[in-house]
Scaffold this motif. Structure first.
Motif, short mmCIF file in Angstrom:
data_model
loop_
_atom_site.label_atom_id
_atom_site.label_comp_id
_atom_site.label_asym_id
_atom_site.label_seq_id
_atom_site.Cartn_x
_atom_site.Cartn_y
_atom_site.Cartn_z
N UNK A 276 -1.95 7.94 1.94
CA UNK A 276 -3.47 7.99 2.48
C UNK A 276 -4.17 7.05 1.51
N UNK A 277 -3.39 6.40 0.29
CA UNK A 277 -4.01 5.57 -0.70
C UNK A 277 -4.05 4.31 0.01
N UNK A 278 -5.46 3.51 0.06
CA UNK A 278 -5.49 2.24 0.43
C UNK A 278 -4.78 1.29 -0.62
N UNK A 279 -4.82 1.63 -1.89
CA UNK A 279 -4.16 0.64 -3.03
C UNK A 279 -2.90 0.81 -2.78
N UNK A 280 -2.23 1.84 -2.61
CA UNK A 280 -0.87 1.57 -2.42
C UNK A 280 -0.38 1.08 -0.98
N UNK A 281 -1.23 1.42 -0.10
CA UNK A 281 -0.75 0.51 1.17
C UNK A 281 -0.83 -0.76 1.20
N UNK A 282 -1.71 -1.19 0.43
CA UNK A 282 -1.92 -2.68 0.26
C UNK A 282 -0.73 -3.39 -0.62
N UNK A 283 0.21 -2.54 -0.95
CA UNK A 283 1.46 -3.09 -1.65
C UNK A 283 2.50 -3.46 -0.72
N UNK A 284 2.32 -2.92 0.48
CA UNK A 284 3.20 -3.19 1.62
C UNK A 284 3.30 -4.47 2.37
N UNK A 285 4.45 -5.10 2.59
CA UNK A 285 4.38 -6.24 3.43
C UNK A 285 3.77 -6.00 4.88
N UNK A 286 3.94 -5.05 5.30
CA UNK A 286 3.68 -4.55 6.74
C UNK A 286 2.97 -3.09 6.73
N UNK A 287 2.16 -2.80 7.64
CA UNK A 287 1.53 -1.46 7.76
C UNK A 287 1.79 -1.15 9.10
N UNK A 288 2.19 0.33 9.27
CA UNK A 288 2.13 0.87 10.48
C UNK A 288 1.15 2.13 10.54
N UNK A 289 0.04 1.90 11.36
CA UNK A 289 -0.84 2.81 11.41
C UNK A 289 -0.71 3.82 12.52
N UNK A 290 -0.41 5.12 12.38
CA UNK A 290 -0.40 6.17 13.30
C UNK A 290 -1.66 6.83 13.85
N UNK A 291 -1.97 7.04 15.02
CA UNK A 291 -3.20 8.10 15.26
C UNK A 291 -2.76 8.85 16.43
N UNK A 292 -2.67 10.22 16.10
CA UNK A 292 -2.34 11.01 17.39
C UNK A 292 -0.68 10.81 17.83
N UNK A 293 -0.01 10.17 16.97
CA UNK A 293 1.36 10.21 17.46
C UNK A 293 1.73 8.75 17.86
N UNK A 294 0.93 7.99 18.20
CA UNK A 294 0.81 6.64 18.65
C UNK A 294 0.45 5.63 17.58
N UNK A 295 0.91 4.39 18.04
CA UNK A 295 0.79 3.38 16.99
C UNK A 295 -0.82 2.45 17.33
N UNK A 296 -1.79 2.68 16.28
CA UNK A 296 -3.03 2.03 16.49
C UNK A 296 -2.83 0.67 15.90
N UNK A 297 -1.87 0.28 15.05
CA UNK A 297 -1.70 -1.06 14.52
C UNK A 297 -0.41 -1.06 13.80
N UNK A 298 0.17 -2.36 13.92
CA UNK A 298 1.50 -2.58 13.37
C UNK A 298 1.39 -4.22 12.94
N UNK A 299 1.65 -4.35 11.63
CA UNK A 299 1.67 -5.68 11.50
C UNK A 299 1.44 -5.78 10.02
N UNK A 300 1.31 -7.21 9.64
CA UNK A 300 1.01 -7.38 8.19
C UNK A 300 -0.39 -7.16 7.68
N UNK A 301 -0.84 -6.82 6.41
CA UNK A 301 -2.16 -6.81 5.97
C UNK A 301 -2.23 -7.73 5.21
N UNK A 302 -3.05 -8.79 5.78
CA UNK A 302 -3.44 -9.90 5.11
C UNK A 302 -4.44 -9.71 3.93
N UNK A 303 -4.46 -10.42 2.61
CA UNK A 303 -5.22 -10.25 1.58
C UNK A 303 -6.67 -10.71 1.97
N UNK A 304 -7.77 -10.18 1.67
CA UNK A 304 -9.02 -10.73 1.80
C UNK A 304 -9.69 -10.44 3.31
#
Length: 318
Positions: A276-304
């Motif tokens: 749940x920590x945004x600081x840790x999530x930003x360490x990843x190359x990609x992020x998968x965001x789940x919402x009610x069991x479905x993917x809300x977003x999947x892909x890279x988190x570009x800096x800035x």
């Protein structure tokens, strides 16, 4: 007691009679008090019995082990395709048509509000839950083609609240892998466990269950539990690492240790973790965001890109 004293003053009851009455009352109410105090123990016993019965009812995983596919020797790729899972007696599925890919050596953060299916997805990647629809592929091979016990020994799995058997610190860290005593001590020192380790009466041979009878997080302090888990992750070069909430307490030192660990493993191991920590999530190359069991977003988190960062904070916090 007050009534008895009043009766003594009214000369209806003698002091000896009051004492005898109190002794009789304690004999009657004593067992009831003991039973009430034992209620928590009965609840713990029932929970333990349920866990044991569930384990005993699981089918054997060794029946067809001779058919297993050889495990990768390098960091694997992962493909999750239309993965769906529903727990018994649930109307809505915990995971619904979840799809994403992980390249070899990538670091993936799984985010989302509580109850969105993050831990269940990690359990399915670890082979602890079987897909009811869809598939998980590891280096292009369906996960079911690997021997489940060999697979879970090959990768590192960090549950949110891991249970331990009667293992020593040495057995917990080595886990059957060829690791020297000095490597174990260095790993404990690296994650900040030197003072705790020096206090152990038998060093690496100290039996952990003698310190913590049930669960790593039930009685043992969170700091020491984190030391044991982090040291296990550091001490051996696992090629696949699945970690459920690796920094549960938002401790700044633990976050720094984890960030250093991630940078060290980047490109060398495939890492999937929930947080749940945004600081840790930003360490990843990609992020998968789940919402009610479905993917809300999947892909890279570009800096800035503040829009993506705000999306992570919003969805992670529900």
């Amino acid at each position: 007691m007050g009534l008895g004293i009043g009766l003594i003053f009214e000369e209806v009851l003698t002091p000896g009679g009051l004492i005898a009455s109190m002794m009789l009352i304690s004999r009657i109410t004593g067992p009831a008090q003991m039973l009430a105090n034992s209620a928590t123990r009965f609840a713990s016993f029932n929970q333990s019995k349920t866990q044991i019965n569930r384990l005993l009812s699981q089918p054997s995983e060794r029946d067809f082990s001779y058919q297993h596919h050889p495990l990768p020797k390098q960091a694997p790729s992962i493909k999750v395709d239309q993965l769906t899972f529903r727990y018994p007696k649930q109307v809505k599925p915990t995971l619904s048509a979840v799809s994403f890919t992980v390249e070899p050596g990538e670091i993936i953060a799984i985010a989302g509000p509580s109850g969105s299916g993050k831990s269940t997805l990690l359990e399915m990647l670890a082979g602890l839950q079987l897909a009811q629809n869809g598939a998980i592929e590891l280096d292009g091979v369906n996960l079911s083609q690997y021997d489940s016990q060999l697979f879970r020994h090959w990768c590192f799995i960090r549950a949110a609240y891991p249970d331990l058997l009667s293992l020593s610190v040495r057995e917990w860290l080595a886990d059957g892998n060829p690791i020297t005593e000095q490597q174990m001590i260095d790993a404990l020192n690296l994650v900040g466990g030197k003072a705790w380790f020096d206090s152990l009466p038998n060093g690496l041979d100290t039996v952990i269950s003698s310190l913590i009878p049930d669960s790593l997080f039930d009685i043992l302090s969170g700091t020491v539990a984190q030391v044991l888990i982090d040291a296990k992750a550091v001490v051996y070069d696992y090629k696949l690492m699945l970690m459920d909430n690796p920094v549960p307490d938002y401790n700044p030192l633990a976050k720094w240790v984890f960030s250093q660990f991630v940078e060290q493993k980047r490109g060398q191991s495939t890492i999937v973790f929930t947080s749940h920590d945004p600081d840790l999530i930003k360490l990843a190359d990609k992020v998968v965001i789940l919402n009610e069991g479905a993917i809300a977003y999947s892909g890279p988190l570009e800096s800035g890109e503040t829009d993506d960062e705000n999306t992570i904070k919003e969805v992670s916090n529900g």
